[in-house]
Design an enzyme around this catalytic site. Structure first.
Site, PDB file in Angstrom:
ATOM      1  NE  ARG A 111     112.127  83.580  15.482  1.00 18.23           N
ATOM      2  CZ  ARG A 111     111.951  84.585  16.350  1.00 18.23           C
ATOM      3  NH1 ARG A 111     110.747  85.016  16.640  1.00 18.23           N
ATOM      4  NH2 ARG A 111     112.980  85.167  16.903  1.00 18.23           N
ATOM      5  CG  HIS A 138     116.876  83.481  20.050  1.00 21.13           C
ATOM      6  ND1 HIS A 138     117.075  83.727  18.709  1.00 21.13           N
ATOM      7  CD2 HIS A 138     116.048  84.471  20.500  1.00 21.13           C
ATOM      8  CE1 HIS A 138     116.404  84.819  18.368  1.00 21.13           C
ATOM      9  NE2 HIS A 138     115.779  85.281  19.417  1.00 21.13           N
ATOM     10  CD  GLN A 141     117.676  88.174  21.995  1.00 17.61           C
ATOM     11  OE1 GLN A 141     116.720  88.076  21.248  1.00 17.61           O
ATOM     12  NE2 GLN A 141     117.998  89.312  22.589  1.00 17.61           N
ATOM     13  CG  ASP A 234     112.324  84.674  27.112  1.00 19.01           C
ATOM     14  OD1 ASP A 234     111.512  85.480  26.597  1.00 19.01           O
ATOM     15  OD2 ASP A 234     112.704  83.629  26.530  1.00 19.01           O
ATOM     16  CB  CYS A 275     115.259  88.057  24.318  1.00 22.37           C
ATOM     17  SG  CYS A 275     113.891  87.057  24.933  1.00 22.37           S
ATOM     18  NE  ARG A 320     118.373  89.384  18.143  1.00 23.47           N
ATOM     19  CZ  ARG A 320     117.260  88.727  17.786  1.00 23.47           C
ATOM     20  NH1 ARG A 320     116.115  89.004  18.360  1.00 23.47           N
ATOM     21  NH2 ARG A 320     117.302  87.768  16.878  1.00 23.47           N
TER      22      ARG A 320
END
Ligand code: CP
Ligand code: NVA
Length: 333
Positions: A111, A138, A141, A234, A275, A320
């Site tokens: 990440r 991402h 996700q 988001d 998310c 997730r």
């Protein structure tokens, strides 16, 4: 159950642009299978003896914990490496670090900032690399999000998912890609200057020609919410962006806040997704600071929606872990 026609063993998972609709569907279904196993307490230590490393240059709750729990459930060893306490990037290049880590580990999660960094890790390590979020994408996700959509609606084709907010951030980009791949109707509802980059839109339009997906871009909230099955938002300022941008972002995006009024304009059985983490109240240091500076009780979503009956963000968060387990297993088995 597991689709025997699809095999992604040995592949890296850097962006969903690299995967076919069949491969994406396979991962979503595999994630669902792992969820059932976890819930019924069925052991699945199928990767016993393997080792993975998790590299984080940005903070995380869900992604880190998902990789750790998923790896342990699969019987694997996990090492956490952050930029503050390792040599990566400061005293050792990504290429050199990748060459070392590839000799110790069977897979690498990363990440951080640039998409080119995950690409380099994959190029030099010789083992599967998983993108745990970059400035551009991402992808783990998305497997979780689409499992959540499938659990709710049973299918993808033609479902309208509208993203409200910074429609060129990593999550919005990835949603546009996954919706294009799965033949959905993706709508970016944002001020024009926050529409997704033309180059990515072009790629998604080409994918849509094959899958029957619809891509829509609008500044109108009514248009965005109309006929939507999923309202998604988001954070307005992503990790790595300077805090000085808050004021500008707030003035641009406040009209795009997902609140009760916006929800009421969507389909009756629409769901809300995020998310996470979310600024829906003043219960965080940043949230409180924003309240003191700008007088906002909430940013991208209000509490009535976030805590309401149509909200699915915590199912999404649980997914997730199942999704990341599916990605690890499918690429390392
Ligand atoms: N959604 C998500 O990636 O959460 P974290 O930043 O907590 O990992
Ligand atoms: N767009 C957000 C997503 C966090 C999971 C960020 O990059 O900070």
């Amino acid at each position: 159950m597991i689709n025997m026609g699809v095999n992604i063993r040995g592949r890296s998972f850097l962006t969903l642009l690299d995967f076919t609709p069949a491969e994406i569907n396979y991962l979503i279904d595999l994630a669902g299978d792992f969820k059932q196993m976890k819930r019924s307490g069925t052991p699945h230590r199928w990767l016993e003896g393997k080792q993975i490393v998790l590299m984080f240059e940005k903070t995380s709750t869900r992604t880190r914990c998902s990789f750790e729990v998923a790896a342990r459930d699969l019987g694997m060893g996990v090492t956490f490496l952050d930029s503050a306490s390792s040599q990566v990037g400061k005293k050792e290049s990504i290429a050199d670090s990748a060459k070392v880590l590839g000799r110790f580990f069977d897979g690498i999660e990363y990440r951080g900032f640039k998409q080119s960094t995950v690409e380099d890790l994959a190029k030099y390590s010789g083992v599967p690399v998983w993108n745990g979020l970059t400035d551009d994408f991402h992808p783990t996700q998305m497997i979780a999000d689409m499992l959540t959509v499938k659990e709710e609606f049973g299918s993808f084709k033609g479902r309208k998912l509208t993203f409200f907010g910074d429609a060129r951030n990593n999550v919005a980009n990835s949603l546009m890609v996954v919706c294009a791949k799965l033949g959905m109707h993706f709508c970016a509802c944002a001020p024009k200057e926050l529409f997704p980059a033309e180059e990515l839109v072009k790629k998604c339009r080409e994918i849509a020609l094959e899958t029957g997906a619809v891509l829509e871009f609008t500044e109108s909230i009514e248009q965005g919410a109309k006929d939507a099955d999923v309202l998604y938002t988001d954070i307005w300022l992503s990790m790595g962006e300077p805090a000085e941008l808050w004021e500008k972002r707030i003035s641009l995006l406040l009209p795009y806040q997902v609140n009760g009024k916006v929800l009421s304009m969507a389909k009756k059985d629409a769901i809300f997704m995020h998310c996470l983490p979310a600024f829906h109240d003043r219960g965080t240091t940043v949230g409180e600071e924003i309240y003191r500076k700008f007088g906002l009780e909430a940013m991208e979503v209000t509490d009535d929606v976030f805590l309401g009956a149509q909200a699915r963000e915590f199912d999404e968060a649980e997914n997730r872990m199942h999704a990341i387990k599916a990605v690890i297993y499918a690429t390392l088995k």
